[in-house]
Design an enzyme around this catalytic site. Structure first.
Site, PDB file in Angstrom:
ATOM      1  N   ALA A  66       0.865  -1.179   0.000  1.00 26.19           N
ATOM      2  CA  ALA A  66       0.000   0.000   0.000  1.00 26.19           C
ATOM      3  C   ALA A  66       0.901   1.227   0.000  1.00 26.19           C
ATOM      4  O   ALA A  66       2.046   1.161   0.456  1.00 26.19           O
ATOM      5  CB  ALA A  66      -0.878  -0.010   1.244  1.00 26.19           C
ATOM      6  N   GLY A 112       0.363  -4.967   0.811  1.00 25.03           N
ATOM      7  CA  GLY A 112      -0.808  -5.027  -0.076  1.00 25.03           C
ATOM      8  C   GLY A 112      -0.531  -5.731  -1.393  1.00 25.03           C
ATOM      9  O   GLY A 112      -1.459  -6.248  -2.023  1.00 25.03           O
ATOM     10  N   GLU A 115      -0.903  -9.270  -0.550  1.00 25.31           N
ATOM     11  CA  GLU A 115      -2.336  -9.467  -0.281  1.00 25.31           C
ATOM     12  C   GLU A 115      -3.137  -9.518  -1.586  1.00 25.31           C
ATOM     13  O   GLU A 115      -4.077 -10.298  -1.706  1.00 25.31           O
ATOM     14  CB  GLU A 115      -2.845  -8.363   0.656  1.00 25.31           C
ATOM     15  CG  GLU A 115      -2.290  -8.541   2.078  1.00 25.31           C
ATOM     16  CD  GLU A 115      -2.542  -7.355   2.983  1.00 25.31           C
ATOM     17  OE1 GLU A 115      -2.125  -6.233   2.608  1.00 25.31           O
ATOM     18  OE2 GLU A 115      -3.157  -7.529   4.050  1.00 25.31           O
ATOM     19  N   GLU A 135       4.287  -5.174   7.408  1.00 23.45           N
ATOM     20  CA  GLU A 135       3.531  -4.094   8.071  1.00 23.45           C
ATOM     21  C   GLU A 135       3.958  -3.815   9.511  1.00 23.45           C
ATOM     22  O   GLU A 135       3.980  -2.666   9.939  1.00 23.45           O
ATOM     23  CB  GLU A 135       2.020  -4.409   8.041  1.00 23.45           C
ATOM     24  CG  GLU A 135       1.370  -4.183   6.691  1.00 23.45           C
ATOM     25  CD  GLU A 135       1.461  -5.368   5.748  1.00 23.45           C
ATOM     26  OE1 GLU A 135       2.229  -6.323   6.019  1.00 23.45           O
ATOM     27  OE2 GLU A 135       0.763  -5.342   4.719  1.00 23.45           O
TER      28      GLU A 135
HETATM   29  N1  COA Z   1       4.599   3.102  -0.614  1.00 22.18           N
HETATM   30  C1  COA Z   1       4.977   4.256  -1.184  1.00 22.18           C
HETATM   31  N2  COA Z   1       6.087   4.376  -1.924  1.00 22.18           N
HETATM   32  C2  COA Z   1       6.836   3.271  -2.099  1.00 22.18           C
HETATM   33  C3  COA Z   1       6.483   2.031  -1.537  1.00 22.18           C
HETATM   34  C4  COA Z   1       5.302   1.976  -0.764  1.00 22.18           C
HETATM   35  N3  COA Z   1       4.874   0.829  -0.213  1.00 22.18           N
HETATM   36  N4  COA Z   1       7.430   1.123  -1.869  1.00 22.18           N
HETATM   37  C5  COA Z   1       8.327   1.777  -2.631  1.00 22.18           C
HETATM   38  N5  COA Z   1       7.974   3.067  -2.775  1.00 22.18           N
HETATM   39  C6  COA Z   1       8.670   4.115  -3.518  1.00 22.18           C
HETATM   40  C7  COA Z   1       9.873   4.634  -2.752  1.00 22.18           C
HETATM   41  O1  COA Z   1       9.491   5.609  -1.784  1.00 22.18           O
HETATM   42  C8  COA Z   1      10.698   5.228  -3.879  1.00 22.18           C
HETATM   43  O2  COA Z   1      10.123   6.457  -4.257  1.00 22.18           O
HETATM   44  P1  COA Z   1      11.080   7.762  -4.501  1.00 22.18           P
HETATM   45  O3  COA Z   1      11.999   7.337  -5.617  1.00 22.18           O
HETATM   46  O4  COA Z   1      10.125   8.838  -4.886  1.00 22.18           O
HETATM   47  O5  COA Z   1      11.802   7.985  -3.220  1.00 22.18           O
HETATM   48  C9  COA Z   1      10.428   4.256  -5.028  1.00 22.18           C
HETATM   49  O6  COA Z   1       9.219   3.588  -4.702  1.00 22.18           O
HETATM   50  C10 COA Z   1      11.520   3.208  -5.189  1.00 22.18           C
HETATM   51  O7  COA Z   1      11.676   2.537  -3.954  1.00 22.18           O
HETATM   52  P2  COA Z   1      13.089   2.385  -3.194  1.00 22.18           P
HETATM   53  O8  COA Z   1      12.807   2.177  -1.748  1.00 22.18           O
HETATM   54  O9  COA Z   1      13.997   3.503  -3.575  1.00 22.18           O
HETATM   55  O10 COA Z   1      13.627   1.035  -3.867  1.00 22.18           O
HETATM   56  P3  COA Z   1      14.658  -0.013  -3.226  1.00 22.18           P
HETATM   57  O11 COA Z   1      15.026  -0.940  -4.334  1.00 22.18           O
HETATM   58  O12 COA Z   1      15.737   0.691  -2.502  1.00 22.18           O
HETATM   59  O13 COA Z   1      13.801  -0.842  -2.142  1.00 22.18           O
HETATM   60  C11 COA Z   1      11.870  -2.018  -1.296  1.00 22.18           C
HETATM   61  C12 COA Z   1      12.734  -1.658  -2.528  1.00 22.18           C
HETATM   62  C13 COA Z   1      10.642  -2.760  -1.818  1.00 22.18           C
HETATM   63  C14 COA Z   1      12.663  -2.919  -0.349  1.00 22.18           C
HETATM   64  C15 COA Z   1      11.453  -0.710  -0.574  1.00 22.18           C
HETATM   65  O14 COA Z   1      10.910   0.181  -1.514  1.00 22.18           O
HETATM   66  C16 COA Z   1      10.438  -0.907   0.518  1.00 22.18           C
HETATM   67  O15 COA Z   1      10.772  -1.386   1.590  1.00 22.18           O
HETATM   68  N6  COA Z   1       9.162  -0.502   0.272  1.00 22.18           N
HETATM   69  C17 COA Z   1       8.129  -0.543   1.249  1.00 22.18           C
HETATM   70  C18 COA Z   1       7.647  -1.966   1.461  1.00 22.18           C
HETATM   71  C19 COA Z   1       6.556  -2.001   2.520  1.00 22.18           C
HETATM   72  O16 COA Z   1       6.786  -1.780   3.684  1.00 22.18           O
HETATM   73  N7  COA Z   1       5.321  -2.326   2.075  1.00 22.18           N
HETATM   74  C20 COA Z   1       4.214  -2.496   2.947  1.00 22.18           C
HETATM   75  C21 COA Z   1       3.422  -1.247   3.033  1.00 22.18           C
HETATM   76  S1  COA Z   1       2.086  -1.427   4.165  1.00 22.18           S
END
Ligand code: COA
Length: 260
Positions: A66, A112, A115, A135
């Protein structure tokens, strides 16, 4: 059909729905959830669509969760509303479609994203896929059905470990857990999904819809899956597909199901 964050493509009985926000790793904001609802609804209502494939655009992510930026300042009631509206619009909606849905998990499927994949009727993954429910690392719990569907698919102990550690599993572990049915390389992922869709399309779409209803009933509160199976089994006997399927078998020919 055109959307801002979703691609919609229908061909040869298969509708492919692609979540398309690659710069945000396809994170699900409210607009994307609404667009996905509209896309799945259009596929369900299209008589030519026999199978839906859902996947993510780009090589990195199916859906990274999400959209955290959208709910970071939500109140208790807004949080509850986010979960209930998302479940109704997308996650429960997909799980209860009568058209089979295959999730082709092409990278990160987190929160999400996992999910959504778990709402599909089954899942396949590319070998770079990473899956998890992170989460609790954000101080919240899965809110789009993850606390229910993950234990149903992998068992309670594995689900608790994944939820409590907020860790990710790779595609092979996901296959060992029964979370995905097949793992292949990224180039072969959509062809594999299409091959499986082709096998599904050889069969009666009416009977498949009845099977989805019966299987789902076993996981619904207050419903008896065995009773629903009897009801759906009986209903099949009144369909043109049943006539065609049984006649084709007796006449030693391939069935040509009318889908009614
Ligand atoms: N919500 C909003 N933005 C998200 C996102 C999320 N769940 N997951 C990734 N993004 C965005 C990042 O903020 C970044 O945006 P920016 O370039 O404007 O800063 C872009 O997507 C790329 O992500 P980034 O974190 O730079 O890539 P990465 O390869 O370093 O890491 C992940 C990849 C998936 C490990 C990392 O993005 C992450 O941990 N995301 C969140 C996962 C999460 O907790 N999901 C559950 C949400 S309830």
């Amino acid at each position: 059909m055109t959307f801002e964050n979703v691609l919609f493509d229908s061909e040869n009985g298969i509708t492919t729905i692609t979540i398309n926000r690659p710069s945000k790793l396809n994170a699900l904001n409210r607009k994307t959830i609404q667009e996905l609802h509209d896309a799945f609804k259009a596929a369900e209502e299209d008589v030519n669509t026999k199978v839906v494939i859902v996947t993510g655009s780009g090589e990195k992510a199916f859906v990274a969760g999400a959209d955290i930026s959208e709910f970071a300042d939500y109140s208790v009631s807004q949080g509850a509303e986010l979960a209930s509206q998302g479940q109704a619009l997308l996650f429960d909606y997909v799980a209860h479609l009568s058209t089979p849905v295959i999730a082709a998990v092409n990278g990160f499927a987190l929160g999400g994203g996992l999910e959504l994949a778990m709402s599909a009727h089954f899942r396949i993954a590319s070998d770079n896929a990473r899956m998890g429910l992170p989460e609790v690392s954000l101080g919240v719990i899965p809110g789009y059905g993850g606390t229910q569907r993950l234990p149903q698919l992998v068992g309670k102990g594995r689900a608790f470990e994944m939820i409590m550690t907020a860790g990710m599993i790779n595609a092979e572990q996901a296959k060992d857990f029964g979370l995905v049915n097949h793992v292949t390389n990224q180039e072969e992922l959509l062809p594999l999904a299409e091959k499986l869709a082709g096998k599904i399309m050889n069969n009666s779409s009416v009977a498949i819809a009845a099977a989805i209803t019966a299987v789902n009933a076993g996981f619904e509160d207050g419903e008896n899956g065995y009773d629903e199976e009897i009801t759906q089994f009986g209903k099949c006997f009144g369909t043109a597909d049943f006539q065609e399927g049984t006649q084709a078998f007796l006449q030693k020919r391939k069935a040509d199901f009318p889908g009614k």
